[in-house]
Design an enzyme around this catalytic site. Structure first.
Site, PDB file in Angstrom:
ATOM      1  N   PHE A 123      -6.610  30.890  19.289  1.00 23.56           N
ATOM      2  CA  PHE A 123      -7.037  32.158  20.001  1.00 23.56           C
ATOM      3  C   PHE A 123      -6.104  32.480  21.224  1.00 23.56           C
ATOM      4  O   PHE A 123      -5.697  31.402  21.958  1.00 23.56           O
ATOM      5  CB  PHE A 123      -8.612  31.690  20.798  1.00 23.56           C
ATOM      6  CG  PHE A 123      -9.283  32.931  21.335  1.00 23.56           C
ATOM      7  CD1 PHE A 123      -9.552  34.251  20.576  1.00 23.56           C
ATOM      8  CD2 PHE A 123      -9.274  33.114  22.731  1.00 23.56           C
ATOM      9  CE1 PHE A 123      -9.885  35.254  21.090  1.00 23.56           C
ATOM     10  CE2 PHE A 123      -9.797  34.276  23.354  1.00 23.56           C
ATOM     11  CZ  PHE A 123     -10.034  35.375  22.316  1.00 23.56           C
ATOM     12  N   ASP A 141     -10.572  22.961  20.551  1.00 23.31           N
ATOM     13  CA  ASP A 141     -11.364  23.998  20.947  1.00 23.31           C
ATOM     14  C   ASP A 141     -12.391  24.221  19.812  1.00 23.31           C
ATOM     15  O   ASP A 141     -12.144  24.464  18.689  1.00 23.31           O
ATOM     16  CB  ASP A 141     -10.369  25.199  21.214  1.00 23.31           C
ATOM     17  CG  ASP A 141     -11.233  26.439  21.516  1.00 23.31           C
ATOM     18  OD1 ASP A 141     -12.118  26.403  21.456  1.00 23.31           O
ATOM     19  OD2 ASP A 141     -10.496  27.371  22.348  1.00 23.31           O
ATOM     20  N   TYR A 181     -21.583  31.076  24.438  1.00 25.55           N
ATOM     21  CA  TYR A 181     -22.308  32.355  24.342  1.00 25.55           C
ATOM     22  C   TYR A 181     -21.981  32.851  22.978  1.00 25.55           C
ATOM     23  O   TYR A 181     -22.588  33.901  22.351  1.00 25.55           O
ATOM     24  CB  TYR A 181     -21.529  33.504  25.131  1.00 25.55           C
ATOM     25  CG  TYR A 181     -19.824  33.366  25.311  1.00 25.55           C
ATOM     26  CD1 TYR A 181     -19.375  33.974  24.335  1.00 25.55           C
ATOM     27  CD2 TYR A 181     -19.455  32.809  26.434  1.00 25.55           C
ATOM     28  CE1 TYR A 181     -17.803  33.924  24.183  1.00 25.55           C
ATOM     29  CE2 TYR A 181     -17.977  32.782  26.449  1.00 25.55           C
ATOM     30  CZ  TYR A 181     -17.139  33.379  25.640  1.00 25.55           C
ATOM     31  OH  TYR A 181     -15.940  33.398  25.496  1.00 25.55           O
ATOM     32  N   LYS A 182     -21.544  31.880  21.859  1.00 26.53           N
ATOM     33  CA  LYS A 182     -21.251  32.283  20.593  1.00 26.53           C
ATOM     34  C   LYS A 182     -22.348  31.812  19.625  1.00 26.53           C
ATOM     35  O   LYS A 182     -23.611  32.282  19.932  1.00 26.53           O
ATOM     36  CB  LYS A 182     -20.050  32.103  20.031  1.00 26.53           C
ATOM     37  CG  LYS A 182     -19.027  32.612  20.531  1.00 26.53           C
ATOM     38  CD  LYS A 182     -17.595  32.168  19.945  1.00 26.53           C
ATOM     39  CE  LYS A 182     -16.275  32.659  20.525  1.00 26.53           C
ATOM     40  NZ  LYS A 182     -16.104  34.164  20.607  1.00 26.53           N
ATOM     41  N   ARG A 239     -14.953  41.056  10.462  1.00 22.51           N
ATOM     42  CA  ARG A 239     -15.016  39.993  10.706  1.00 22.51           C
ATOM     43  C   ARG A 239     -16.985  39.816  10.899  1.00 22.51           C
ATOM     44  O   ARG A 239     -17.276  40.650  11.319  1.00 22.51           O
ATOM     45  CB  ARG A 239     -14.661  39.476  12.188  1.00 22.51           C
ATOM     46  CG  ARG A 239     -14.636  38.086  12.400  1.00 22.51           C
ATOM     47  CD  ARG A 239     -13.657  37.740  13.796  1.00 22.51           C
ATOM     48  NE  ARG A 239     -14.513  38.117  14.917  1.00 22.51           N
ATOM     49  CZ  ARG A 239     -14.544  37.428  16.080  1.00 22.51           C
ATOM     50  NH1 ARG A 239     -13.572  36.544  16.259  1.00 22.51           N
ATOM     51  NH2 ARG A 239     -15.202  38.027  16.967  1.00 22.51           N
TER      52      ARG A 239
END
Lengths: 397, 397
Positions: A113, A184, A209-210, A356
């Site tokens: 990321f 990560d 938050y995912k 996605r």
């Protein structure tokens, strides 16, 4: 065997929406809004400053950390919460570099990321001692782990393609070369089974938050392997990582626990919402979750490929090498995704051409996946995406 | 002339409480809980990922920053919000040191909030190039500003005593010596008039859960003087400080604005509460606020000194040299404060012997101050604090 999946009754999802973006922002757990109101009205409003003690705010970051620890195979007391994931990356990387003072290479990959790479860049410029950040293709990482490498820093699941690194194999290679390992887990925690203790990596970081449904801007987390914790030198040495924050000493003295990786005053409202959100994991068996995730994504790939020959699978076909998301490359992916969203099938777009779709077995079932494929078929095969209204660029999806 | 003070109707304060700790955690503004519910239910729950655009989440940090800018004499667009104050201190200090590459001294004072000093320590160790942190007594700072000094980093209002530095004079001295100036406004923003533009300091940082009533864990802010912004090198170079966060570029390219001082995903729920809380400042004239603050604190000093000869004023007697708080030193300050809190007069204690009282003219009036002094008289003169129940140590107050 854990509780049955999905557990839709534990979430508040809008009618008519098939939500395939839980890998970006999870849905609202039942009880989260009520918990926030309680914290704001009864604790902040009613107890004011006393709430740090009387409402348990002081202990909250650690309690939430312990719940996250349970989801990534970490022991209680080994996970600190707070800040954002980018900050946690910086902390882990700064501490890791201190552990290998004679090496100057940080090894990541070009699928990481971007913010992880940016934070490494910022740290390198701050230290200004000739560190190099190497970002080979993900498949070349193993070959690039040499004895020059101080730290290997990777995201397990690729945010665009869902391609999954083999955490155990890479960590072993890193350790064999004398490097420190940072994982990560942004797209792993709550998405795939993780056993960070067995993997033996020194650090892991992640966001909540995912797949953990903590809400927009929910705090991040950092894990440090217990045997190294008391030797870590915190770069971001804030008062809440101090051994005695309220002694107001002039000099920093790190807490004799993972709390040394805390920094400033915790975001109590967001942490409380996250604490509530983590309750949905009670009784969930991660092996069941993984099986359900694979079943959903296999159905999705099968249905979409059968219907839409112009979409190209951009994720590994082998489910074992894939996280809990599936991506398709499509030249007109941006407007196509806008058209899908307008029809209630919510995924997202990542430049340059990735559509996605995330799979969250806590609140998705097979029928929805088939229905989503039907909508995708309509949008792609009937070129619905050509409508100019789907071409206006917004900043996020 | 602004609106009349206090504006008690804009806050939800428990019956029977005289709250003299708004300098630690401000009270609950009317509307904050409702706003949080709206954000959680309607925006997160109802709009899900789309809310980044449709609910204005992307713009929120900047909008909130602009409101704070208005309270500290900064132009719109010069204040970034997010993270904690400790992180913002680190950012400002790291950027400031880069501006003076040939100097190695950071000058602060021994009255600064410990976390500011701890963060400087952490940065010094991270860079590891022989930087020194000097912390003379506050009154000796001016004399210590030499041409060795890279950065002067001070908190305007002392968290223990309320003693206030002369921002203009110190900033002038710092600049005359070629140093960069950073002001921590934790106890200034919303407490005393600040004109950061006139002061000409390069950086200011602050928190929003004290006098700005943003709630526990509300995000922090950082100001950079507009003429230096585009030359700043962000040490914490996260993706939301990137010029094009969603282009997902491999290399960091800072935003061409103060947004380069943003880091990771903003805490949307806490930011929304803060945005609501900042509405109470509409129409407030900071000169009126200051006059009311001085009137409250002068009454308090007069009433307490007249009643309690065993308390020693620990704040400057001259109101012009004092922020919006008053402290008294008392050997048994800890149990005495607990006894006061039990009687509804809420201040706090700071080691080793400071009883601290904050004055917030937005929601305090003169009658409450006199009543507070009566309760203090009872607790001190009747030695109510001797009761063993007030001696148990909690972690915060």
């Amino acid at each position: 065997m854990g509780v049955a999946l999905p557990r839709k009754e534990m979430f508040d999802i809008p009618e008519g929406v098939i939500y395939l973006d839980g890998n970006s922002l999870g849905v609202l757990p039942i009880g989260a809004a009520e918990r926030a109101t309680e914290v704001i009205r009864d604790e902040w409003g009613g107890q004011l400053i006393k709430a740090w003690n009387t409402a348990g705010w002081m202990a909250l970051p650690t309690e939430v950390g312990d719940r996250i620890a349970g989801l990534i195979g970490a022991p209680a007391g080994s996970v600190a919460t707070g800040d954002t994931l980018s900050i946690k990356v910086y902390q882990a990387l700064a501490a890791a570099l201190k552990m290998r003072p004679n090496r100057r290479v940080i090894l990541s990959d070009n699928g990481n990321f971007p913010s992880d790479l940016y934070m490494a860049e910022g740290l390198i410029k701050t230290i200004d001692k000739g560190y190099a950040l190497r970002t080979p293709a993900p498949e070349d990482v193993l070959a690039e782990i040499t004895e020059e490498v101080a730290v290997v820093m990777l995201t397990q699941v690729d945010y665009r393609t869902g391609r999954m690194h083999d955490m155990d194999a890479i960590t072993r290679a890193a350790h064999a070369a004398g490097a420190v390992m940072i994982w990560d887990l942004a797209h792993s925690a709550g998405a795939v089974p993780v056993d960070i203790s067995a993997c033996n990596a020194e650090f892991a970081v992640g966001c909540t938050y995912k797949y953990l449904n903590g809400g927009p801007g929910a705090p991040a987390f950092i894990y440090a392997r217990p045997d190294i914790t008391l030797d870590l030198e915190p770069a971001l040495s804030g008062w809440l990582g101090h051994a005695a924050p309220f002694a107001m000493e002039q000099a920093y003295r790190p807490a004799m626990s993972t709390e040394r990786l805390r920094v400033g005053t915790p975001s109590i409202v967001q942490l409380s919402i996250l604490q509530e959100a983590l309750k949905v994991w009670e009784g969930v068996d991660m092996a069941d979750l993984r099986a359900a995730s694979i079943a959903l994504s296999e159905t999705f790939i099968h249905e979409v490929e059968a219907r839409c020959p112009t979409l190209t699978l951009a994720s590994p076909r082998d489910a074992a090498r894939r996280g809990s998301q599936v991506s398709f490359a499509f030249e007109h992916g941006y407007p196509a995704m806008q058209a899908l969203i307008a029809r209630g099938v919510i995924g997202d777009f990542r430049a340059p051409n990735i559509m996605r779709f995330g799979f969250t077995p806590l609140y998705l079932d097979q029928a929805e996946i088939v229905r989503a494929a039907e909508v995708i078929e309509d949008v792609i095969n009937n070129e619905v995406w050509r409508d100019p209204k789907y071409h206006a660029r917004s900043r996020v999806t």
